[in-house]
Design a protein around this motif. Structure first.
Motif, mmCIF file in Angstrom:
data_model
loop_
_atom_site.group_PDB
_atom_site.id
_atom_site.type_symbol
_atom_site.label_atom_id
_atom_site.label_comp_id
_atom_site.label_asym_id
_atom_site.label_seq_id
_atom_site.Cartn_x
_atom_site.Cartn_y
_atom_site.Cartn_z
ATOM 1 N N PHE A 129 0.859 -1.174 0.000
ATOM 2 C CA PHE A 129 0.000 0.000 0.000
ATOM 3 C C PHE A 129 0.907 1.240 0.000
ATOM 4 O O PHE A 129 1.927 1.255 0.685
ATOM 5 N N ALA A 130 0.570 2.268 -0.761
ATOM 6 C CA ALA A 130 1.455 3.440 -0.894
ATOM 7 C C ALA A 130 1.859 3.995 0.469
ATOM 8 O O ALA A 130 3.021 4.381 0.678
ATOM 9 N N TYR A 131 0.920 4.034 1.382
ATOM 10 C CA TYR A 131 1.205 4.571 2.725
ATOM 11 C C TYR A 131 2.277 3.700 3.409
ATOM 12 O O TYR A 131 3.262 4.206 3.945
ATOM 13 N N ALA B 281 -3.450 7.831 8.480
ATOM 14 C CA ALA B 281 -3.943 8.157 7.134
ATOM 15 C C ALA B 281 -4.979 7.110 6.777
ATOM 16 O O ALA B 281 -5.325 6.259 7.609
ATOM 17 N N GLY B 282 -5.474 7.165 5.565
ATOM 18 C CA GLY B 282 -6.472 6.182 5.119
ATOM 19 C C GLY B 282 -7.872 6.725 5.238
ATOM 20 O O GLY B 282 -8.682 6.573 4.339
ATOM 21 N N ILE C 56 -3.398 13.186 4.947
ATOM 22 C CA ILE C 56 -4.048 12.483 3.826
ATOM 23 C C ILE C 56 -3.081 12.441 2.656
ATOM 24 O O ILE C 56 -2.374 13.418 2.371
ATOM 25 N N GLY C 57 -3.042 11.278 2.026
ATOM 26 C CA GLY C 57 -2.259 11.122 0.806
ATOM 27 C C GLY C 57 -3.101 10.337 -0.166
ATOM 28 O O GLY C 57 -4.308 10.163 0.041
ATOM 29 N N SER C 58 -2.465 9.810 -1.192
ATOM 30 C CA SER C 58 -3.211 8.956 -2.114
ATOM 31 C C SER C 58 -2.207 8.106 -2.871
ATOM 32 O O SER C 58 -1.008 8.421 -2.913
ATOM 33 N N THR C 59 -2.717 7.015 -3.427
ATOM 34 C CA THR C 59 -1.855 6.166 -4.239
ATOM 35 C C THR C 59 -1.333 6.994 -5.419
ATOM 36 O O THR C 59 -0.181 6.852 -5.827
ATOM 37 N N LEU D 277 1.360 9.202 -4.162
ATOM 38 C CA LEU D 277 2.339 8.313 -3.527
ATOM 39 C C LEU D 277 2.393 8.407 -2.010
ATOM 40 O O LEU D 277 2.538 7.407 -1.334
ATOM 41 N N HIS D 278 2.316 9.623 -1.453
ATOM 42 C CA HIS D 278 2.267 9.682 0.014
ATOM 43 C C HIS D 278 1.512 10.916 0.464
ATOM 44 O O HIS D 278 0.730 11.482 -0.312
ATOM 45 N N ILE D 279 1.764 11.312 1.702
ATOM 46 C CA ILE D 279 0.930 12.351 2.338
ATOM 47 C C ILE D 279 1.291 13.743 1.829
ATOM 48 O O ILE D 279 2.463 14.109 1.771
ATOM 49 N N LYS E 69 -9.915 2.673 3.629
ATOM 50 C CA LYS E 69 -11.054 3.564 3.375
ATOM 51 C C LYS E 69 -12.345 2.754 3.381
ATOM 52 O O LYS E 69 -12.411 1.670 2.798
HETATM 53 O O1 3SK Z 1 -5.046 7.132 2.439
HETATM 54 C C1 3SK Z 1 -4.133 7.946 2.537
HETATM 55 O O2 3SK Z 1 -4.323 8.996 3.150
HETATM 56 C C2 3SK Z 1 -2.768 7.634 1.941
HETATM 57 C C3 3SK Z 1 -1.672 8.149 2.560
HETATM 58 C C4 3SK Z 1 -0.422 7.913 2.036
HETATM 59 C C5 3SK Z 1 -0.267 7.178 0.904
HETATM 60 C C6 3SK Z 1 -1.368 6.649 0.292
HETATM 61 C C7 3SK Z 1 -2.638 6.871 0.799
HETATM 62 C C8 3SK Z 1 -3.814 6.287 0.076
#
Ligand code: 3SK
Length: 515
Positions: A223-225, A295-296, A319-322, A325-327, A508
Protein backbone atom coordinates in the motif's frame (compact mmCIF):
# COMPACT_ATOMS: atom_id res chain seq x y z
CA UNK A 1 14.88 19.86 -2.31
CA UNK A 2 17.84 18.54 -4.27
CA UNK A 3 17.66 18.22 -8.05
CA UNK A 4 18.29 14.88 -9.69
CA UNK A 5 21.25 14.03 -11.92
CA UNK A 6 20.39 13.04 -15.49
CA UNK A 7 21.20 9.44 -14.69
CA UNK A 8 19.39 8.38 -11.54
CA UNK A 9 18.24 5.05 -10.17
CA UNK A 10 16.01 5.10 -7.08
CA UNK A 11 17.26 1.74 -5.77
CA UNK A 12 20.89 2.82 -5.97
CA UNK A 13 20.05 6.05 -4.20
CA UNK A 14 18.09 4.43 -1.35
CA UNK A 15 20.58 1.62 -0.71
CA UNK A 16 24.05 2.78 -1.62
CA UNK A 17 23.89 6.17 0.04
CA UNK A 18 23.71 4.36 3.41
CA UNK A 19 26.78 2.29 2.65
CA UNK A 20 28.65 5.44 1.60
CA UNK A 21 27.65 6.96 4.97
CA UNK A 22 29.27 4.04 6.78
CA UNK A 23 25.99 2.41 7.87
CA UNK A 24 26.82 -1.04 6.44
CA UNK A 25 26.72 -2.72 9.87
CA UNK A 26 23.59 -0.93 11.02
CA UNK A 27 20.30 -2.87 11.21
CA UNK A 28 18.10 -1.79 8.33
CA UNK A 29 15.24 -4.23 8.98
CA UNK A 30 13.91 -6.58 11.59
CA UNK A 31 11.37 -9.06 10.22
CA UNK A 32 9.99 -12.40 11.42
CA UNK A 33 13.23 -14.09 10.29
CA UNK A 34 15.52 -11.72 12.24
CA UNK A 35 17.63 -8.59 11.70
CA UNK A 36 19.23 -7.59 8.38
CA UNK A 37 22.04 -5.01 8.13
CA UNK A 38 22.33 -2.37 5.43
CA UNK A 39 25.29 -4.24 3.90
CA UNK A 40 23.32 -7.52 3.80
CA UNK A 41 20.30 -5.72 2.35
CA UNK A 42 22.43 -4.15 -0.40
CA UNK A 43 23.69 -7.60 -1.35
CA UNK A 44 20.20 -9.10 -1.29
CA UNK A 45 18.91 -6.32 -3.57
CA UNK A 46 21.72 -7.08 -6.04
CA UNK A 47 21.01 -10.80 -5.94
CA UNK A 48 17.31 -10.16 -6.53
CA UNK A 49 18.13 -7.93 -9.53
CA UNK A 50 20.48 -10.54 -10.92
CA UNK A 51 17.98 -13.37 -10.54
CA UNK A 52 15.26 -11.35 -12.30
CA UNK A 53 17.67 -10.60 -15.15
CA UNK A 54 18.49 -14.31 -15.24
CA UNK A 55 14.77 -15.07 -15.62
CA UNK A 56 14.76 -12.86 -18.71
CA UNK A 57 13.20 -9.72 -17.21
CA UNK A 58 14.15 -6.68 -19.28
CA UNK A 59 14.02 -2.95 -18.69
CA UNK A 60 10.43 -1.67 -18.27
CA UNK A 61 8.97 -5.14 -17.93
CA UNK A 62 6.72 -5.73 -14.96
CA UNK A 63 7.36 -8.05 -12.01
CA UNK A 64 4.37 -8.72 -9.78
CA UNK A 65 4.93 -9.00 -6.04
CA UNK A 66 2.31 -10.75 -3.93
CA UNK A 67 4.43 -10.75 -0.83
CA UNK A 68 3.89 -10.54 2.90
CA UNK A 69 5.91 -7.91 4.72
CA UNK A 70 9.38 -9.42 5.07
CA UNK A 71 12.79 -8.26 3.83
CA UNK A 72 12.19 -10.29 0.64
CA UNK A 73 9.63 -7.68 -0.38
CA UNK A 74 12.22 -4.91 -0.04
CA UNK A 75 14.91 -6.89 -1.87
CA UNK A 76 12.72 -7.86 -4.84
CA UNK A 77 11.12 -4.40 -5.11
CA UNK A 78 14.47 -2.59 -5.15
CA UNK A 79 16.26 -5.32 -7.12
CA UNK A 80 13.69 -4.93 -9.90
CA UNK A 81 14.05 -1.15 -9.86
CA UNK A 82 17.84 -1.45 -9.94
CA UNK A 83 17.73 -3.37 -13.24
CA UNK A 84 15.21 -0.89 -14.70
CA UNK A 85 12.30 -3.32 -14.43
CA UNK A 86 8.99 -2.25 -12.90
CA UNK A 87 7.84 -3.95 -9.68
CA UNK A 88 4.09 -4.05 -9.17
CA UNK A 89 3.35 -4.88 -5.53
CA UNK A 90 -0.29 -5.83 -5.07
CA UNK A 91 -2.66 -6.31 -2.18
CA UNK A 92 -2.12 -9.66 -0.48
CA UNK A 93 -5.73 -9.86 0.71
CA UNK A 94 -7.47 -10.16 -2.65
CA UNK A 95 -9.62 -12.96 -4.03
CA UNK A 96 -8.32 -15.32 -6.81
CA UNK A 97 -10.33 -13.55 -9.54
CA UNK A 98 -8.75 -10.21 -8.65
CA UNK A 99 -5.27 -11.61 -9.24
CA UNK A 100 -6.28 -12.82 -12.67
CA UNK A 101 -7.23 -9.25 -13.61
CA UNK A 102 -4.00 -7.82 -12.16
CA UNK A 103 -1.74 -10.34 -13.91
CA UNK A 104 -3.40 -9.69 -17.25
CA UNK A 105 -3.66 -5.93 -16.83
CA UNK A 106 -0.01 -5.52 -15.81
CA UNK A 107 1.31 -8.12 -18.26
CA UNK A 108 3.76 -9.12 -15.55
CA UNK A 109 6.53 -11.45 -16.78
CA UNK A 110 7.51 -12.79 -13.40
CA UNK A 111 5.44 -13.36 -10.30
CA UNK A 112 7.10 -13.43 -6.88
CA UNK A 113 4.64 -14.75 -4.34
CA UNK A 114 4.75 -15.76 -0.66
CA UNK A 115 4.18 -19.49 -0.30
CA UNK A 116 1.26 -18.88 2.08
CA UNK A 117 -0.49 -16.90 -0.70
CA UNK A 118 0.31 -19.18 -3.66
CA UNK A 119 -2.95 -21.19 -3.48
CA UNK A 120 -4.92 -18.00 -4.24
CA UNK A 121 -2.91 -17.48 -7.44
CA UNK A 122 -2.92 -21.04 -8.79
CA UNK A 123 -5.65 -20.52 -11.38
CA UNK A 124 -4.83 -16.89 -12.20
CA UNK A 125 -1.22 -17.83 -13.01
CA UNK A 126 -2.28 -20.35 -15.61
CA UNK A 127 -4.58 -17.83 -17.31
CA UNK A 128 -2.01 -15.08 -17.84
CA UNK A 129 -0.58 -15.12 -21.38
CA UNK A 130 2.40 -13.00 -20.30
CA UNK A 131 3.76 -14.77 -17.25
CA UNK A 132 6.96 -16.73 -17.90
CA UNK A 133 8.10 -17.60 -14.36
CA UNK A 134 6.86 -17.85 -10.79
CA UNK A 135 9.18 -17.63 -7.80
CA UNK A 136 7.98 -18.60 -4.33
CA UNK A 137 9.19 -16.80 -1.20
CA UNK A 138 9.20 -18.35 2.27
CA UNK A 139 6.69 -16.96 4.70
CA UNK A 140 7.11 -17.39 8.45
CA UNK A 141 4.21 -19.87 8.64
CA UNK A 142 5.32 -21.75 5.50
CA UNK A 143 3.28 -22.95 2.53
CA UNK A 144 3.41 -24.90 -0.74
CA UNK A 145 5.62 -24.07 -3.74
CA UNK A 146 3.88 -26.31 -6.32
CA UNK A 147 7.33 -27.14 -7.72
CA UNK A 148 8.25 -23.53 -8.49
CA UNK A 149 11.75 -22.37 -7.49
CA UNK A 150 12.19 -20.92 -4.02
CA UNK A 151 13.39 -17.32 -3.81
CA UNK A 152 15.96 -18.15 -1.10
CA UNK A 153 17.66 -20.81 -3.25
CA UNK A 154 17.71 -18.56 -6.34
CA UNK A 155 19.12 -15.65 -4.36
CA UNK A 156 21.88 -17.91 -3.03
CA UNK A 157 23.00 -18.69 -6.60
CA UNK A 158 22.67 -15.11 -7.94
CA UNK A 159 25.47 -12.52 -8.21
CA UNK A 160 26.12 -10.39 -5.08
CA UNK A 161 27.01 -7.31 -7.13
CA UNK A 162 25.35 -6.01 -10.30
CA UNK A 163 25.43 -2.90 -12.46
CA UNK A 164 22.37 -0.71 -12.22
CA UNK A 165 20.34 0.13 -15.31
CA UNK A 166 21.08 3.61 -16.65
CA UNK A 167 17.68 5.03 -15.75
CA UNK A 168 16.76 8.69 -15.22
CA UNK A 169 14.50 10.43 -12.67
CA UNK A 170 11.55 10.37 -15.09
CA UNK A 171 11.82 6.68 -15.95
CA UNK A 172 8.99 4.46 -14.78
CA UNK A 173 10.07 2.82 -11.50
CA UNK A 174 7.01 0.96 -10.14
CA UNK A 175 3.24 0.77 -10.28
CA UNK A 176 0.71 0.74 -7.49
CA UNK A 177 -2.86 -0.31 -8.06
CA UNK A 178 -5.44 2.09 -6.73
CA UNK A 179 -8.61 0.37 -5.63
CA UNK A 180 -10.78 3.49 -5.48
CA UNK A 181 -14.31 3.14 -4.22
CA UNK A 182 -15.78 1.71 -7.44
CA UNK A 183 -14.66 -0.08 -10.61
CA UNK A 184 -11.65 -2.25 -11.44
CA UNK A 185 -8.32 -1.29 -9.88
CA UNK A 186 -6.12 0.94 -12.02
CA UNK A 187 -2.35 1.10 -11.99
CA UNK A 188 -0.81 4.44 -10.97
CA UNK A 189 2.51 4.70 -12.80
CA UNK A 190 5.29 6.12 -10.58
CA UNK A 191 8.75 7.36 -11.54
CA UNK A 192 12.24 6.95 -10.09
CA UNK A 193 12.23 10.49 -8.66
CA UNK A 194 9.05 9.97 -6.66
CA UNK A 195 10.41 7.88 -3.77
CA UNK A 196 13.14 10.32 -2.78
CA UNK A 197 10.75 13.27 -3.16
CA UNK A 198 8.19 11.83 -0.72
CA UNK A 199 11.04 11.17 1.73
CA UNK A 200 12.26 14.77 1.54
CA UNK A 201 8.92 16.51 1.53
CA UNK A 202 7.01 14.48 4.09
CA UNK A 203 9.32 12.20 6.10
CA UNK A 204 12.11 14.76 6.40
CA UNK A 205 10.30 18.07 6.59
CA UNK A 206 7.14 16.97 8.46
CA UNK A 207 8.07 13.90 10.50
CA UNK A 208 11.68 14.94 11.05
CA UNK A 209 12.77 11.35 10.40
CA UNK A 210 16.38 10.64 11.34
CA UNK A 211 18.98 7.89 11.54
CA UNK A 212 18.15 6.84 15.12
CA UNK A 213 14.45 6.29 14.35
CA UNK A 214 12.88 2.83 14.61
CA UNK A 215 9.76 2.74 12.47
CA UNK A 216 6.76 0.41 12.62
CA UNK A 217 4.05 0.64 9.97
CA UNK A 218 0.78 -1.19 10.51
CA UNK A 219 -0.02 -0.43 6.87
CA UNK A 220 1.53 -3.10 4.65
CA UNK A 221 4.26 -2.46 2.09
CA UNK A 222 2.01 -3.10 -0.91
CA UNK A 223 0.00 0.00 0.00
CA UNK A 224 1.46 3.44 -0.89
CA UNK A 225 1.20 4.57 2.72
CA UNK A 226 3.07 1.47 3.99
CA UNK A 227 5.64 1.60 1.17
CA UNK A 228 6.65 5.10 2.21
CA UNK A 229 6.52 4.41 5.95
CA UNK A 230 8.53 1.17 6.00
CA UNK A 231 10.64 1.24 2.84
CA UNK A 232 11.30 4.70 1.37
CA UNK A 233 11.55 6.70 4.59
CA UNK A 234 13.71 4.45 6.77
CA UNK A 235 16.09 3.80 3.86
CA UNK A 236 16.23 7.47 2.87
CA UNK A 237 17.33 8.42 6.40
CA UNK A 238 19.39 5.36 7.37
CA UNK A 239 16.85 4.43 10.06
CA UNK A 240 15.60 0.96 11.10
CA UNK A 241 12.21 -0.51 10.17
CA UNK A 242 10.33 -3.32 11.88
CA UNK A 243 8.19 -5.44 9.54
CA UNK A 244 5.07 -7.31 10.66
CA UNK A 245 4.03 -10.03 8.27
CA UNK A 246 0.88 -10.83 10.23
CA UNK A 247 -2.38 -8.94 10.64
CA UNK A 248 -1.71 -5.79 12.69
CA UNK A 249 -3.92 -6.58 15.67
CA UNK A 250 -3.58 -4.37 18.75
CA UNK A 251 -1.72 -7.23 20.50
CA UNK A 252 0.80 -7.67 17.64
CA UNK A 253 1.36 -3.93 17.34
CA UNK A 254 1.76 -3.33 21.08
CA UNK A 255 4.24 -6.22 21.22
CA UNK A 256 6.36 -4.85 18.36
CA UNK A 257 6.26 -1.27 19.62
CA UNK A 258 7.43 -2.37 23.07
CA UNK A 259 9.98 -5.03 22.07
CA UNK A 260 11.69 -2.82 19.49
CA UNK A 261 11.31 0.52 21.29
CA UNK A 262 9.82 2.05 18.16
CA UNK A 263 10.05 5.82 17.88
CA UNK A 264 7.70 6.28 14.89
CA UNK A 265 4.43 4.38 14.47
CA UNK A 266 2.29 4.65 11.33
CA UNK A 267 -1.28 3.47 11.79
CA UNK A 268 -4.84 4.01 10.64
CA UNK A 269 -7.76 5.41 12.67
CA UNK A 270 -9.51 2.07 13.28
CA UNK A 271 -6.32 0.59 14.70
CA UNK A 272 -5.62 3.56 16.97
CA UNK A 273 -9.22 3.29 18.27
CA UNK A 274 -8.93 -0.48 18.84
CA UNK A 275 -5.58 -0.07 20.59
CA UNK A 276 -7.10 2.48 22.96
CA UNK A 277 -10.11 0.22 23.56
CA UNK A 278 -8.00 -2.89 24.20
CA UNK A 279 -8.44 -3.64 27.90
CA UNK A 280 -5.72 -6.32 27.88
CA UNK A 281 -3.10 -3.64 27.14
CA UNK A 282 -4.55 -0.78 29.18
CA UNK A 283 -1.40 -0.53 31.29
CA UNK A 284 1.03 -0.36 28.36
CA UNK A 285 3.03 2.86 28.03
CA UNK A 286 5.29 3.62 25.06
CA UNK A 287 8.06 5.91 26.32
CA UNK A 288 10.23 5.56 23.18
CA UNK A 289 7.45 6.64 20.83
CA UNK A 290 8.00 10.21 19.65
CA UNK A 291 5.35 10.50 16.95
CA UNK A 292 2.63 8.50 15.15
CA UNK A 293 0.98 9.09 11.82
CA UNK A 294 -2.53 8.33 10.66
CA UNK A 295 -3.94 8.16 7.13
CA UNK A 296 -6.47 6.18 5.12
CA UNK A 297 -9.43 8.04 6.56
CA UNK A 298 -9.82 11.03 8.84
CA UNK A 299 -8.81 10.54 12.46
CA UNK A 300 -11.68 11.31 14.83
CA UNK A 301 -10.70 14.12 17.19
CA UNK A 302 -11.42 12.11 20.36
CA UNK A 303 -9.10 9.29 19.24
CA UNK A 304 -6.19 11.70 18.79
CA UNK A 305 -6.88 13.41 22.08
CA UNK A 306 -7.14 10.15 24.02
CA UNK A 307 -3.93 8.83 22.43
CA UNK A 308 -2.06 12.01 23.40
CA UNK A 309 -3.40 11.83 26.97
CA UNK A 310 -2.45 8.15 27.30
CA UNK A 311 0.96 8.03 25.59
CA UNK A 312 2.18 11.63 25.78
CA UNK A 313 2.93 11.80 22.03
CA UNK A 314 0.81 12.97 19.12
CA UNK A 315 -0.78 11.29 16.13
CA UNK A 316 -0.24 13.41 13.02
CA UNK A 317 -3.35 12.96 10.92
CA UNK A 318 -2.65 13.37 7.21
CA UNK A 319 -4.05 12.48 3.83
CA UNK A 320 -2.26 11.12 0.81
CA UNK A 321 -3.21 8.96 -2.11
CA UNK A 322 -1.86 6.17 -4.24
CA UNK A 323 -1.78 8.67 -7.11
CA UNK A 324 0.36 11.18 -5.12
CA UNK A 325 2.34 8.31 -3.53
CA UNK A 326 2.27 9.68 0.01
CA UNK A 327 0.93 12.35 2.34
CA UNK A 328 0.49 15.89 0.96
CA UNK A 329 -1.69 17.45 3.69
CA UNK A 330 -0.83 16.90 7.34
CA UNK A 331 -0.65 18.07 10.91
CA UNK A 332 2.86 18.88 12.20
CA UNK A 333 4.73 18.00 15.36
CA UNK A 334 4.06 20.86 17.79
CA UNK A 335 1.11 22.07 15.71
CA UNK A 336 -1.60 19.44 15.90
CA UNK A 337 -5.24 20.39 15.57
CA UNK A 338 -7.16 17.19 16.22
CA UNK A 339 -10.26 16.92 14.07
CA UNK A 340 -8.43 18.57 11.13
CA UNK A 341 -5.97 17.19 8.56
CA UNK A 342 -3.71 20.20 9.13
CA UNK A 343 -1.88 22.23 6.48
CA UNK A 344 -0.44 21.46 3.02
CA UNK A 345 2.92 19.69 3.13
CA UNK A 346 5.47 22.22 1.74
CA UNK A 347 6.24 21.29 -1.86
CA UNK A 348 2.57 20.52 -2.61
CA UNK A 349 -0.09 23.07 -3.62
CA UNK A 350 -3.73 22.51 -2.77
CA UNK A 351 -6.88 24.11 -4.08
CA UNK A 352 -10.58 23.82 -3.45
CA UNK A 353 -12.93 23.96 -6.41
CA UNK A 354 -16.62 24.86 -6.33
CA UNK A 355 -19.36 22.88 -8.10
CA UNK A 356 -18.55 24.70 -11.38
CA UNK A 357 -14.87 23.75 -11.15
CA UNK A 358 -13.72 27.27 -10.21
CA UNK A 359 -11.05 27.70 -7.49
CA UNK A 360 -12.37 29.19 -4.24
CA UNK A 361 -10.20 31.45 -2.08
CA UNK A 362 -10.12 31.74 1.70
CA UNK A 363 -12.35 29.85 4.10
CA UNK A 364 -14.57 27.56 2.04
CA UNK A 365 -15.65 24.02 1.34
CA UNK A 366 -15.05 22.33 -2.00
CA UNK A 367 -13.46 19.54 -4.01
CA UNK A 368 -9.77 19.08 -3.12
CA UNK A 369 -7.16 19.12 -5.89
CA UNK A 370 -3.43 18.74 -5.35
CA UNK A 371 -0.31 19.53 -7.32
CA UNK A 372 3.16 18.26 -6.49
CA UNK A 373 6.26 16.48 -7.75
CA UNK A 374 5.15 12.93 -6.84
CA UNK A 375 1.96 12.68 -8.90
CA UNK A 376 1.69 9.49 -10.95
CA UNK A 377 2.34 9.96 -14.66
CA UNK A 378 -1.00 8.32 -15.55
CA UNK A 379 -3.04 5.17 -14.99
CA UNK A 380 -1.59 2.48 -17.20
CA UNK A 381 -3.72 1.73 -20.24
CA UNK A 382 -6.69 3.71 -18.98
CA UNK A 383 -6.93 6.95 -20.90
CA UNK A 384 -10.47 7.70 -19.77
CA UNK A 385 -9.79 7.50 -16.04
CA UNK A 386 -6.40 9.21 -16.44
CA UNK A 387 -8.17 12.17 -18.06
CA UNK A 388 -10.67 12.32 -15.21
CA UNK A 389 -7.95 12.39 -12.53
CA UNK A 390 -4.80 14.02 -13.92
CA UNK A 391 -5.22 17.55 -15.32
CA UNK A 392 -1.80 18.92 -16.22
CA UNK A 393 -0.02 19.55 -12.92
CA UNK A 394 -3.25 19.08 -10.92
CA UNK A 395 -4.65 15.83 -9.56
CA UNK A 396 -8.28 15.48 -8.51
CA UNK A 397 -8.37 13.73 -5.14
CA UNK A 398 -12.09 12.93 -5.08
CA UNK A 399 -12.24 14.25 -1.50
CA UNK A 400 -14.21 17.20 -0.20
CA UNK A 401 -12.53 19.48 2.31
CA UNK A 402 -13.34 22.63 4.27
CA UNK A 403 -10.56 25.23 4.75
CA UNK A 404 -10.78 27.60 7.71
CA UNK A 405 -9.54 31.18 8.07
CA UNK A 406 -6.15 29.92 9.32
CA UNK A 407 -5.71 27.67 6.28
CA UNK A 408 -6.32 24.34 8.15
CA UNK A 409 -8.22 21.69 6.26
CA UNK A 410 -11.03 19.51 7.65
CA UNK A 411 -12.22 16.40 5.86
CA UNK A 412 -15.86 16.43 4.70
CA UNK A 413 -16.04 13.04 2.95
CA UNK A 414 -15.54 11.58 -0.49
CA UNK A 415 -17.07 13.70 -3.22
CA UNK A 416 -19.02 10.70 -4.46
CA UNK A 417 -20.19 9.58 -1.00
CA UNK A 418 -21.99 12.82 -0.22
CA UNK A 419 -25.70 12.42 0.11
CA UNK A 420 -28.61 14.80 0.06
CA UNK A 421 -31.26 14.57 2.76
CA UNK A 422 -34.27 16.79 2.16
CA UNK A 423 -32.30 18.52 -0.60
CA UNK A 424 -29.41 19.43 1.69
CA UNK A 425 -25.93 17.94 1.33
CA UNK A 426 -24.96 15.69 4.20
CA UNK A 427 -21.39 14.59 4.72
CA UNK A 428 -21.45 10.94 5.80
CA UNK A 429 -18.20 11.61 7.58
CA UNK A 430 -19.76 14.23 9.82
CA UNK A 431 -22.50 11.82 10.95
CA UNK A 432 -19.94 9.01 11.36
CA UNK A 433 -17.77 11.25 13.54
CA UNK A 434 -20.75 12.14 15.71
CA UNK A 435 -21.59 8.44 16.15
CA UNK A 436 -17.96 7.52 16.82
CA UNK A 437 -17.87 10.01 19.70
CA UNK A 438 -20.38 7.80 21.59
CA UNK A 439 -18.58 5.42 23.97
CA UNK A 440 -20.62 2.41 22.77
CA UNK A 441 -19.44 2.84 19.16
CA UNK A 442 -16.19 1.42 17.80
CA UNK A 443 -16.76 2.74 14.27
CA UNK A 444 -19.56 3.70 11.93
CA UNK A 445 -20.29 4.25 8.25
CA UNK A 446 -23.16 6.28 6.85
CA UNK A 447 -24.78 6.04 3.42
CA UNK A 448 -27.93 7.38 1.77
CA UNK A 449 -30.94 5.08 1.96
CA UNK A 450 -34.36 5.61 0.39
CA UNK A 451 -37.38 5.56 2.68
CA UNK A 452 -40.86 4.32 1.74
CA UNK A 453 -41.42 7.59 -0.16
CA UNK A 454 -38.15 7.15 -2.11
CA UNK A 455 -36.63 10.05 -0.21
CA UNK A 456 -32.99 9.59 0.67
CA UNK A 457 -32.00 9.85 4.33
CA UNK A 458 -28.83 8.88 6.26
CA UNK A 459 -28.53 5.27 7.33
CA UNK A 460 -25.73 4.12 9.67
CA UNK A 461 -23.88 0.84 9.92
CA UNK A 462 -22.35 0.63 13.37
CA UNK A 463 -19.74 -1.65 14.91
CA UNK A 464 -20.60 -1.71 18.62
CA UNK A 465 -17.79 -1.85 21.14
CA UNK A 466 -19.80 -4.48 23.04
CA UNK A 467 -21.83 -6.56 20.54
CA UNK A 468 -24.13 -7.70 23.39
CA UNK A 469 -25.33 -4.11 23.81
CA UNK A 470 -26.37 -3.76 20.15
CA UNK A 471 -30.17 -3.52 20.19
CA UNK A 472 -33.16 -1.18 19.91
CA UNK A 473 -32.26 0.73 23.05
CA UNK A 474 -28.82 1.56 21.73
CA UNK A 475 -30.36 2.57 18.38
CA UNK A 476 -32.62 5.11 20.11
CA UNK A 477 -29.77 6.32 22.29
CA UNK A 478 -27.45 6.84 19.29
CA UNK A 479 -30.13 8.67 17.30
CA UNK A 480 -30.70 11.02 20.25
CA UNK A 481 -26.94 11.44 20.65
CA UNK A 482 -26.48 12.53 17.00
CA UNK A 483 -29.55 14.81 17.06
CA UNK A 484 -28.10 16.60 20.07
CA UNK A 485 -24.88 17.29 18.19
CA UNK A 486 -25.78 17.89 14.54
CA UNK A 487 -28.50 19.58 12.53
CA UNK A 488 -31.57 17.39 13.06
CA UNK A 489 -31.91 16.37 9.38
CA UNK A 490 -28.53 14.63 9.60
CA UNK A 491 -29.39 12.01 12.19
CA UNK A 492 -29.40 8.38 10.92
CA UNK A 493 -33.03 7.26 10.44
CA UNK A 494 -31.88 3.64 10.48
CA UNK A 495 -29.03 2.01 12.38
CA UNK A 496 -27.85 -1.49 11.57
CA UNK A 497 -25.25 -3.22 13.73
CA UNK A 498 -22.48 -5.10 11.90
CA UNK A 499 -19.37 -7.02 12.95
CA UNK A 500 -17.06 -5.00 10.71
CA UNK A 501 -17.15 -2.40 7.94
CA UNK A 502 -16.08 -3.16 4.35
CA UNK A 503 -12.82 -1.34 3.61
CA UNK A 504 -10.28 -0.95 0.84
CA UNK A 505 -6.73 -2.17 1.39
CA UNK A 506 -5.87 1.39 2.34
CA UNK A 507 -8.44 1.44 5.12
CA UNK A 508 -11.05 3.56 3.37
CA UNK A 509 -14.64 2.60 4.08
CA UNK A 510 -16.31 1.22 0.93
CA UNK A 511 -19.64 2.95 1.34
CA UNK A 512 -20.70 1.84 -2.12
CA UNK A 513 -20.80 -1.72 -0.81
CA UNK A 514 -23.01 -0.70 2.07
CA UNK A 515 -25.27 1.23 -0.30
O1 3SK B 1 -5.05 7.13 2.44
C1 3SK B 1 -4.13 7.95 2.54
O2 3SK B 1 -4.32 9.00 3.15
C2 3SK B 1 -2.77 7.63 1.94
C3 3SK B 1 -1.67 8.15 2.56
C4 3SK B 1 -0.42 7.91 2.04
C5 3SK B 1 -0.27 7.18 0.90
C6 3SK B 1 -1.37 6.65 0.29
C7 3SK B 1 -2.64 6.87 0.80
C8 3SK B 1 -3.81 6.29 0.08
Amino acid sequence: VVSFPREYNAAVDLIERNLARGLGDKIAYVDAFGPVTYAALAERVNRAGDLLRGLGVQIEQRVMLVLLDTVDFVAVFLGAIKIGAVPVPVNTLLAPADYEHLLRDSRARVLVVSDALLPKLREARGRSPWLTATVVADSPEGGPDDGHPRLGALLGRAAPTIAAAATGPDDVAFWLYSSGSTGKPKAAVHLHAHLRRTAELYAGAVLGMREDDVVLSAAKLFFAYGLGNALTFPLAFGATAVLLHERPTPAAVYRALQQRACTVFCGVPTLFASMLADAAHAEVRLPALRVSTSAGEALPRHVGERWRARFGSDILDGIGSTEMLHIFLSNRPGDVRYGTTGLPVPGYALRLLDDDGAPIAGAAEGALWVSGPTAAAAYFNDRERSLQTFHGPWTRTGDRYARDDDGYYTYCGRADDMLKAGGIWVSPFEVESALAAHPAVLEAAVVGHADADELVKPKAFVVARDPAAAGPELVAELQRFVKDRLAPYKYPRWIEFVDELPKTATGKIQRFRLR
